[in-house]
Motif scaffolding. Sequence first.
Motif, PDB file in Angstrom:
ATOM      1  N   ALA A 166       9.630  14.608  10.073  1.00 54.49           N
ATOM      2  CA  ALA A 166       9.585  14.547   8.607  1.00 54.49           C
ATOM      3  C   ALA A 166       8.753  13.347   8.159  1.00 54.49           C
ATOM      4  CB  ALA A 166      10.992  14.447   8.048  1.00 54.49           C
ATOM      5  N   VAL A 167       7.853  13.587   7.203  1.00 55.82           N
ATOM      6  CA  VAL A 167       6.966  12.530   6.697  1.00 55.82           C
ATOM      7  C   VAL A 167       7.531  11.987   5.387  1.00 55.82           C
ATOM      8  CG1 VAL A 167       4.653  11.988   5.844  1.00 55.82           C
ATOM      9  CG2 VAL A 167       4.936  13.517   7.812  1.00 55.82           C
ATOM     10  N   ILE A 168       7.601  10.658   5.283  1.00 54.45           N
ATOM     11  CA  ILE A 168       8.122  10.002   4.085  1.00 54.45           C
ATOM     12  C   ILE A 168       6.958   9.334   3.355  1.00 54.45           C
ATOM     13  CG2 ILE A 168       9.725   8.262   3.213  1.00 54.45           C
ATOM     14  CD1 ILE A 168      11.198   8.517   5.934  1.00 54.45           C
ATOM     15  N   ASP A 169       6.768   9.664   2.098  1.00 55.76           N
ATOM     16  CA  ASP A 169       5.807   8.951   1.260  1.00 55.76           C
ATOM     17  C   ASP A 169       6.499   7.709   0.708  1.00 55.76           C
ATOM     18  OD1 ASP A 169       3.391  10.690   1.196  1.00 55.76           O
ATOM     19  OD2 ASP A 169       4.831  12.155   0.413  1.00 55.76           O
ATOM     20  N   CYS A 170       5.861   6.545   0.882  1.00 55.22           N
ATOM     21  CA  CYS A 170       6.517   5.291   0.498  1.00 55.22           C
ATOM     22  C   CYS A 170       5.459   4.213   0.271  1.00 55.22           C
ATOM     23  CB  CYS A 170       7.485   4.845   1.603  1.00 55.22           C
ATOM     24  SG  CYS A 170       6.662   4.551   3.188  1.00 55.22           S
ATOM     25  N   GLU A 171       5.934   2.995   0.063  1.00 54.36           N
ATOM     26  CA  GLU A 171       5.051   1.833   0.002  1.00 54.36           C
ATOM     27  C   GLU A 171       5.495   0.825   1.065  1.00 54.36           C
ATOM     28  OE1 GLU A 171       3.668   1.381  -4.605  1.00 54.36           O
ATOM     29  OE2 GLU A 171       5.706   0.696  -4.107  1.00 54.36           O
ATOM     30  N   ALA A 172       4.533   0.020   1.539  1.00 56.80           N
ATOM     31  CA  ALA A 172       4.865  -1.008   2.535  1.00 56.80           C
ATOM     32  C   ALA A 172       3.890  -2.167   2.393  1.00 56.80           C
ATOM     33  CB  ALA A 172       4.807  -0.429   3.948  1.00 56.80           C
ATOM     34  N   TRP A 173       4.358  -3.331   2.831  1.00 61.02           N
ATOM     35  CA  TRP A 173       3.525  -4.541   2.802  1.00 61.02           C
ATOM     36  C   TRP A 173       2.634  -4.546   4.042  1.00 61.02           C
ATOM     37  CZ3 TRP A 173       3.312  -7.707  -1.356  1.00 61.02           C
ATOM     38  CH2 TRP A 173       4.317  -7.557  -2.324  1.00 61.02           C
ATOM     39  N   THR A 174       1.443  -3.980   3.878  1.00 58.54           N
ATOM     40  CA  THR A 174       0.542  -3.819   5.022  1.00 58.54           C
ATOM     41  C   THR A 174      -0.891  -4.281   4.732  1.00 58.54           C
ATOM     42  OG1 THR A 174       0.244  -1.509   4.286  1.00 58.54           O
ATOM     43  CG2 THR A 174       1.791  -1.900   6.112  1.00 58.54           C
ATOM     44  N   ARG A 175      -1.127  -4.872   3.573  1.00 57.91           N
ATOM     45  CA  ARG A 175      -2.502  -5.281   3.241  1.00 57.91           C
ATOM     46  C   ARG A 175      -2.590  -6.813   3.220  1.00 57.91           C
ATOM     47  NH1 ARG A 175      -7.175  -3.029   1.341  1.00 57.91           N
ATOM     48  NH2 ARG A 175      -8.421  -4.265  -0.115  1.00 57.91           N
ATOM     49  N   TYR A 176      -3.472  -7.319   4.056  1.00 56.84           N
ATOM     50  CA  TYR A 176      -3.667  -8.768   4.210  1.00 56.84           C
ATOM     51  C   TYR A 176      -5.084  -9.119   3.758  1.00 56.84           C
ATOM     52  CZ  TYR A 176       0.541  -8.714   7.127  1.00 56.84           C
ATOM     53  OH  TYR A 176       1.830  -8.564   7.593  1.00 56.84           O
ATOM     54  N   GLU A 222       0.851  -1.192   0.000  1.00 54.70           N
ATOM     55  CA  GLU A 222       0.000   0.000   0.000  1.00 54.70           C
ATOM     56  C   GLU A 222       0.888   1.243   0.000  1.00 54.70           C
ATOM     57  OE1 GLU A 222      -3.955  -0.518   2.426  1.00 54.70           O
ATOM     58  OE2 GLU A 222      -2.288  -1.113   3.703  1.00 54.70           O
ATOM     59  N   ALA A 223       0.347   2.311  -0.547  1.00 53.47           N
ATOM     60  CA  ALA A 223       1.003   3.613  -0.429  1.00 53.47           C
ATOM     61  C   ALA A 223       0.688   4.166   0.955  1.00 53.47           C
ATOM     62  CB  ALA A 223       0.503   4.564  -1.513  1.00 53.47           C
ATOM     63  N   ILE A 224       1.721   4.437   1.747  1.00 55.82           N
ATOM     64  CA  ILE A 224       1.518   4.945   3.103  1.00 55.82           C
ATOM     65  C   ILE A 224       2.480   6.092   3.356  1.00 55.82           C
ATOM     66  CG2 ILE A 224       0.769   2.677   3.939  1.00 55.82           C
ATOM     67  CD1 ILE A 224       3.509   2.447   5.360  1.00 55.82           C
ATOM     68  N   ARG A 225       2.311   6.727   4.499  1.00 58.07           N
ATOM     69  CA  ARG A 225       3.225   7.765   4.966  1.00 58.07           C
ATOM     70  C   ARG A 225       3.760   7.343   6.328  1.00 58.07           C
ATOM     71  NH1 ARG A 225       0.611  13.243   5.366  1.00 58.07           N
ATOM     72  NH2 ARG A 225      -1.115  12.050   6.270  1.00 58.07           N
ATOM     73  N   VAL A 226       5.052   7.577   6.537  1.00 55.73           N
ATOM     74  CA  VAL A 226       5.678   7.147   7.789  1.00 55.73           C
ATOM     75  C   VAL A 226       6.617   8.223   8.316  1.00 55.73           C
ATOM     76  CG1 VAL A 226       5.583   4.701   7.143  1.00 55.73           C
ATOM     77  CG2 VAL A 226       7.660   6.032   6.649  1.00 55.73           C
ATOM     78  N   ASN A 227       6.933   8.104   9.605  1.00 54.07           N
ATOM     79  CA  ASN A 227       7.999   8.881  10.242  1.00 54.07           C
ATOM     80  C   ASN A 227       9.092   7.915  10.689  1.00 54.07           C
ATOM     81  OD1 ASN A 227       5.168  10.065  11.653  1.00 54.07           O
ATOM     82  ND2 ASN A 227       6.402  11.564  10.537  1.00 54.07           N
ATOM     83  N   ARG A 228      10.342   8.310  10.485  1.00 51.76           N
ATOM     84  CA  ARG A 228      11.431   7.500  11.032  1.00 51.76           C
ATOM     85  C   ARG A 228      11.411   7.582  12.561  1.00 51.76           C
ATOM     86  NH1 ARG A 228      14.129  10.019   6.671  1.00 51.76           N
ATOM     87  NH2 ARG A 228      14.821   8.547   5.050  1.00 51.76           N
ATOM     88  N   VAL A 229      11.856   6.467  13.182  1.00 50.40           N
ATOM     89  CA  VAL A 229      11.905   6.374  14.646  1.00 50.40           C
ATOM     90  C   VAL A 229      13.314   5.963  15.049  1.00 50.40           C
ATOM     91  CG1 VAL A 229      10.959   5.197  16.680  1.00 50.40           C
ATOM     92  CG2 VAL A 229       9.464   5.733  14.732  1.00 50.40           C
TER      93      VAL A 229
END
Length: 495
Positions: A131-141, A113-120
Amino acid sequence: MKNPTLLQAFHWYYPDGGKLWPELSERAASFNEMGINMVWLPPASKGASGGYSVGYDSYDLFDLGEFDQKGSVATKYGDKSQLLSAIDALQKAEIAVLLDVVVNHKMGADEKEAIRVNRVVEHDRTQIDEAVIDCEAWTRYTFPARNGQYSKFIWDFKCFSGIDHIENPEEDGVFKIVNDYTGDGWNDQVDDEMGNFDYLMGANIDFRNRAVTEEIKYWARWVMEQTHCDGFRLDAVKHIPAWFYKAWIDHVQEVAPKPLFIVAEYWSHDVEKLQQYLAQVDGKSMLFDAPLHMKFHEASQQGRDYDMREIFTGTLVEADPFHAVTLVANHDTQPLQALEAPVEPWFKPLAYALILLRENGVPSVFYPDLFGASYEDTGGDGETYRIDMPVIDKLDLLLIARQRFAHGVQTLWFDHPNCIAFSRSGTEENPGCVVVMSNGDEGEKRLTLGENYANKRWRDFLGNRDEQVVTDENGDGTFSCHGGSVSVWVIEEAL
């Protein structure tokens, strides 16, 4: 249940190929005969690594080895019909069955999915980059092979608070998912290690999403109806908000046809943290006594230099015996695993005697200690190691002794740094015992047991000592043990 005794019926390196469920069916009657009356099964649902998964890389809770997902229909331990047959065989042998609940995280998503994340910051999870990063991640089941059977729930990024891998840009680390549905930051009422230990691995489930918590409650109702289990072992609760499990336990106990035995894994050696968690869940779960396990590890390493008088100091079974499940080893502490802190084989008979024959806590026995285990794996240094875990000498007899002789009032003689003892007085229906152990040289204790035990002949049930002990007219006797060993003395007429 007389003297409840739990068996962890697997280890991390148990062979794959669907062998465990049939093995448990075959062993059920013998478990009962040796004094085991509860069995903790490994996670029964499909993991991300399919037929090779130990079960803690949770993928689909509703696939108990029934659907062709992640490369196999069966799990590592067998298919659903074999699971149900094993549970049935165990329960017919009067053995309660605990299922392992893994709801901290999910792995092996079906879609990106296309998501937005913050580094931790990994070592301080409270430090979240603005800072918000636009990215993709494996989050859909979507579980396409199951196709909505049992549950139509689709997991997506709104169900998770964090992730450890993103793509476009590709990066590994800890990332907080920007999620307007559940708010900022991490969950509260979790362990404060790393500032906040909500995030552990994979796609971290966010319990602030009510749809998620209702789905996990629904799954519990479903799995109880499918398996007729007798309780649960809760995985990784230090990473899951206590308020969720308090509500979840209330729910499952309310809808269950019988009271459930529930024990949670909060792996901390700080007994105050364990007591805090028990208070947060209103004492509705038991906890594994991780501080006691560490004591056993240290004692086995230090030998005669360890002060046996302190073996229970700072443990949960000392502070709150009614909520403690005691243990000598588990799948996380065995060699080459994440929490590796093995108890040396020479000390294990002493440790098992301390948890099986004292009146405090519910003891847990580890599968390799009863049946042995051999395996190979890579250590943290990159080298490959061959591990052989031997069957622990006299553990089978200690289990039988628990059912036959661990009865009545307990008296402690923890009065020497190397040689300690305790007795169980017995009851009108069941005899008692005297337990003597030493982590140094040969030891002996002159004990006063009272007039009820006057002029009695005693033998070592374990057979480690050949002599007889005869108590005098006051019930006094001198009971011995070999160095680095344990003896369980019982009245000759009770054998």
